[in-house]
Write a protein that holds these residues in place. Structure first.
Motif, PDB file in Angstrom:
ATOM      1  N   GLU A  95      66.703  39.500  56.182  1.00 39.68           N
ATOM      2  CA  GLU A  95      67.126  40.643  56.999  1.00 39.68           C
ATOM      3  C   GLU A  95      66.044  41.726  57.019  1.00 39.68           C
ATOM      4  O   GLU A  95      65.738  42.295  58.073  1.00 39.68           O
ATOM      5  CB  GLU A  95      68.447  41.206  56.442  1.00 39.68           C
ATOM      6  N   LEU A  96      65.452  41.965  55.845  1.00 43.00           N
ATOM      7  CA  LEU A  96      64.380  42.970  55.756  1.00 43.00           C
ATOM      8  C   LEU A  96      63.173  42.511  56.573  1.00 43.00           C
ATOM      9  O   LEU A  96      62.552  43.314  57.290  1.00 43.00           O
ATOM     10  CB  LEU A  96      63.992  43.181  54.280  1.00 43.00           C
ATOM     11  N   VAL A 101      59.478  43.061  61.235  1.00 45.93           N
ATOM     12  CA  VAL A 101      58.890  42.496  62.452  1.00 45.93           C
ATOM     13  C   VAL A 101      59.294  43.340  63.667  1.00 45.93           C
ATOM     14  O   VAL A 101      58.468  43.666  64.519  1.00 45.93           O
ATOM     15  CB  VAL A 101      59.306  41.014  62.630  1.00 45.93           C
ATOM     16  N   ALA A 102      60.581  43.749  63.720  1.00 51.19           N
ATOM     17  CA  ALA A 102      61.062  44.528  64.861  1.00 51.19           C
ATOM     18  C   ALA A 102      60.380  45.897  64.932  1.00 51.19           C
ATOM     19  O   ALA A 102      59.998  46.363  66.006  1.00 51.19           O
ATOM     20  CB  ALA A 102      62.576  44.705  64.772  1.00 51.19           C
ATOM     21  N   ASP A 103      60.195  46.534  63.772  1.00 53.09           N
ATOM     22  CA  ASP A 103      59.695  47.915  63.776  1.00 53.09           C
ATOM     23  C   ASP A 103      58.172  48.020  63.647  1.00 53.09           C
ATOM     24  O   ASP A 103      57.576  48.999  64.083  1.00 53.09           O
ATOM     25  CB  ASP A 103      60.351  48.712  62.634  1.00 53.09           C
ATOM     26  N   LEU A 104      57.539  47.018  63.047  1.00 51.46           N
ATOM     27  CA  LEU A 104      56.097  47.128  62.778  1.00 51.46           C
ATOM     28  C   LEU A 104      55.275  46.006  63.404  1.00 51.46           C
ATOM     29  O   LEU A 104      54.061  45.955  63.223  1.00 51.46           O
ATOM     30  CB  LEU A 104      55.847  47.189  61.264  1.00 51.46           C
ATOM     31  N   GLY A 105      55.904  45.104  64.094  1.00 54.20           N
ATOM     32  CA  GLY A 105      55.158  44.075  64.825  1.00 54.20           C
ATOM     33  C   GLY A 105      55.164  42.716  64.156  1.00 54.20           C
ATOM     34  O   GLY A 105      55.542  41.732  64.755  1.00 54.20           O
ATOM     35  N   VAL A 185      54.445  42.865  44.589  1.00 54.09           N
ATOM     36  CA  VAL A 185      55.644  43.522  45.128  1.00 54.09           C
ATOM     37  C   VAL A 185      56.928  42.752  44.805  1.00 54.09           C
ATOM     38  O   VAL A 185      57.000  41.541  44.967  1.00 54.09           O
ATOM     39  CB  VAL A 185      55.542  43.721  46.658  1.00 54.09           C
ATOM     40  N   ASN A 186      57.924  43.486  44.375  1.00 55.65           N
ATOM     41  CA  ASN A 186      59.273  42.970  44.164  1.00 55.65           C
ATOM     42  C   ASN A 186      60.071  43.256  45.444  1.00 55.65           C
ATOM     43  O   ASN A 186      60.671  44.321  45.595  1.00 55.65           O
ATOM     44  CB  ASN A 186      59.904  43.689  42.954  1.00 55.65           C
ATOM     45  N   TRP A 187      60.053  42.290  46.370  1.00 56.45           N
ATOM     46  CA  TRP A 187      60.674  42.520  47.689  1.00 56.45           C
ATOM     47  C   TRP A 187      62.185  42.658  47.584  1.00 56.45           C
ATOM     48  O   TRP A 187      62.816  43.271  48.461  1.00 56.45           O
ATOM     49  CB  TRP A 187      60.276  41.419  48.674  1.00 56.45           C
ATOM     50  N   GLU A 188      62.793  42.095  46.535  1.00 61.65           N
ATOM     51  CA  GLU A 188      64.245  42.242  46.379  1.00 61.65           C
ATOM     52  C   GLU A 188      64.590  43.715  46.117  1.00 61.65           C
ATOM     53  O   GLU A 188      65.608  44.220  46.583  1.00 61.65           O
ATOM     54  CB  GLU A 188      64.773  41.358  45.237  1.00 61.65           C
ATOM     55  N   TYR A 189      63.725  44.407  45.355  1.00 62.23           N
ATOM     56  CA  TYR A 189      63.986  45.829  45.106  1.00 62.23           C
ATOM     57  C   TYR A 189      63.739  46.656  46.373  1.00 62.23           C
ATOM     58  O   TYR A 189      64.460  47.621  46.647  1.00 62.23           O
ATOM     59  CB  TYR A 189      63.141  46.342  43.928  1.00 62.23           C
ATOM     60  N   VAL A 190      62.742  46.258  47.154  1.00 57.02           N
ATOM     61  CA  VAL A 190      62.488  46.935  48.436  1.00 57.02           C
ATOM     62  C   VAL A 190      63.715  46.772  49.336  1.00 57.02           C
ATOM     63  O   VAL A 190      64.171  47.727  49.968  1.00 57.02           O
ATOM     64  CB  VAL A 190      61.237  46.357  49.137  1.00 57.02           C
ATOM     65  N   TYR A 194      66.084  49.558  50.970  1.00 56.64           N
ATOM     66  CA  TYR A 194      66.282  49.557  52.422  1.00 56.64           C
ATOM     67  C   TYR A 194      67.776  49.600  52.751  1.00 56.64           C
ATOM     68  O   TYR A 194      68.211  50.377  53.598  1.00 56.64           O
ATOM     69  CB  TYR A 194      65.628  48.312  53.038  1.00 56.64           C
ATOM     70  N   ASP A 195      68.558  48.787  52.025  1.00 57.28           N
ATOM     71  CA  ASP A 195      70.007  48.774  52.260  1.00 57.28           C
ATOM     72  C   ASP A 195      70.611  50.150  51.954  1.00 57.28           C
ATOM     73  O   ASP A 195      71.469  50.627  52.679  1.00 57.28           O
ATOM     74  CB  ASP A 195      70.680  47.713  51.389  1.00 57.28           C
TER      75      ASP A 195
END
Ligand code: MN3
Length: 199
Positions: A95-96, A101-105, A185-190, A194-195
């Motif tokens: 989802e992130l 992709v939608a907001d930054l390309g 980067v810990n993308w799960e924490y990002v 975000y949520d």
């Protein structure tokens, strides 16, 4: 409330070879601790005692530089340790990734622009992925500032103060930023931030 230094969420040597034990010993145990200790002294009598950390950061910005610098850096570092993990980088939760992709390309463009923000932050500061006006964006700030005091919500930040990379990368800040985004980067924490920032 008063500020306190959290333990690192991993061992000091867990991010090697991308960030060394020595860097984390200085950066977490000494630099972050100093922000906590100085912040606690400056919080006393500031009129912001009893507020949340986010409220203290926003309330002190532009009004109480000493408290702002230390509380701001405490906020930034609390998250910075969690924005990294051993064997980090890799794939971004679905989802992130869609929102990036939608907001930054594209994911590649996001990484390029994030690194560029860190490279071009003159002197000390931070580069960010933020949510602002419902969209994910790239930002950079000097010293202890963050998107919090510029109308946004940080979801990922990288410390570009020299104390964050000089032991491991010397003057090669771009190499540090590339290692951060690709391997730390810990993308799960990002995703969690975000949520919480709302969609
Ligand atoms: Mn730092």
């Amino acid at each position: 409330m008063s500020f306190s230094l959290p333990d690192l969420p991993y061992a000091h040597d867990a991010l090697a070879p991308y960030m060394s034990k020595e860097t984390l010993e200085y950066h977490h145990d000494k630099h972050h601790k100093a922000y906590v200790d100085n912040g606690n002294k400056l919080l006393e009598g500031s009129g912001l005692e009893g507020k949340s950390l986010e409220e203290i950061v926003k309330g002190a910005f532009g009004k109480n530089a000493g408290l702002f610098n230390n509380a701001g850096q405490h906020y930034n570092h609390l998250h910075f340790w969690k924005w990294m993990k051993p064997k980090g980088g890799g794939s971004i939760p679905g989802e992130l990734e869609k929102r990036i992709v939608a907001d930054l390309g594209s994911v590649e463009k996001m990484k390029e622009d994030f690194i560029q923000a860190g490279v071009t932050q003159f002197g000390s500061g931070w580069a960010w992925l933020e949510v602002k006006n419902g969209k994910i964006g790239i930002a950079k700030t000097p010293n202890g500032e963050s998107p919090l005091v510029h109308g946004g919500t940080p979801i990922l930040g990288v410390d570009v103060w020299e104390h964050s990379y000089y032991i491991d990368y010397r003057n090669r800040r771009p190499d540090y930023l590339k290692a951060f985004i690709e391997n730390m980067v810990n993308w799960e924490y990002v995703e969690r931030m975000y949520d919480e920032a709302g969609r």
